[in-house]
Design a protein around this motif. Structure first.
Motif: not given
Length: 273
Positions: A112-121, A124-133, A163-164
């Motif tokens: 349910k949780m992922f980590l990839q990429g960075t925002d414009k600042k 780091p960006i994490s994505l969490v899927f609430g429906s998988r909890h 990259r940070i």
């Protein structure tokens, strides 16, 4: 509880988490006072290099000191007490200094949780899927261990990833609630997450985008909202489905955005990041 109009934040109305002006000289003086206060309470206290692990009461780096001081509006006494409480908690909850993957098998299985990429600042960006909890699998204690594992991973990425940019101390989270239903609703987990993030990882959250929020989640949100401090509330953005792509692009370049939102990046499970 404040009126409903204050509960929801649109992208246009959301302010930056550090919108207040900080007097650098005043902050430096307060940091020195905080260091001295901690040395009085913990004789073995000493500042560490920013890349060092700071799980012992005496091991704290300058950036950590500053985050806790800012979290308490430059109040030296409150900032010192908050930091000591956090370090005592880590000694108890994370005695080895880290949470191992073997301690959170049910949480990892939910994917349910992922980590990839960075925002414009550069955050780091994490994505969490609430429906998988799934609250019944693992229980509250395993969820809290998983949360600490994930937050530590996010914090480590700030100084381990080339990259940070230097000086970036915060991360961005996208909470995707597509498909979220009653079986995913977990008041105890939500309250635990708020407590851990605010009390033990202050000044780490840069922004939280909540996307595809269904009506059932709004009931949960109203229950937990009073427990969220005012600084954190300003970092929360409820994104209109009709403006999802353009809203995320305001903060994240397309080549750093996950594919599911029209970007270029594939999702990476947080344990593999």
């Amino acid at each position: 509880m404040e009126e409903d109009k204050d509960v929801f934040h649109s992208p246009e109305k959301t302010m930056e988490d550090r919108d207040e002006k900080v007097d650098d000289e005043d902050e430096k003086q307060k940091l020195e006072l905080m260091r001295a206060a901690l040395q009085m309470k913990i004789p073995s206290f000493k500042l560490q290099d920013a890349s060092s692990k700071c799980d012992k009461l005496q091991d704290v780096d300058q950036l950590t000191l500053r985050r806790f001081l800012r979290a308490r509006d430059l109040d030296v006494e409150k900032g010192s007490a908050m930091l000591i409480k956090c370090l005592c908690w880590r000694q108890s909850f994370v005695p080895k200094g880290f949470i191992s993957e073997s301690e959170v098998p049910n949480e990892f299985a939910q994917n349910k949780m992922f980590l990839q990429g960075t925002d414009k600042k550069g955050r780091p960006i994490s994505l969490v899927f609430g429906s998988r909890h799934l609250p019944r699998k693992g229980g509250l204690e395993e969820f809290k261990r998983f949360l600490v594992f994930s937050l530590d991973k996010l914090c480590q990425s700030l100084f381990l990833e080339s990259r940070i940019p230097d000086g970036v101390e915060k991360f961005t989270i996208i909470g995707d609630l597509h498909g979220y239903g009653f079986c995913n609703s977990d008041l105890r987990a939500n309250l635990a997450a708020i407590t851990i993030l605010q009390e033990y990882y202050p000044e780490r959250l840069g922004k939280l985008f909540i996307v595809h929020a269904p009506y059932i989640f709004m009931t949960m949100w109203k229950l937990v909202y009073p427990f969220i401090d005012k600084k954190t509330r300003k970092k929360v953005v409820f994104v209109d489905d009709k403006r999802l792509h353009e809203t995320l692009l305001e903060e994240i370049d397309e080549n750093q955005l996950p594919e599911i939102y029209g970007g270029k990046l594939q999702l990476v499970p947080i344990q593999n990041a």
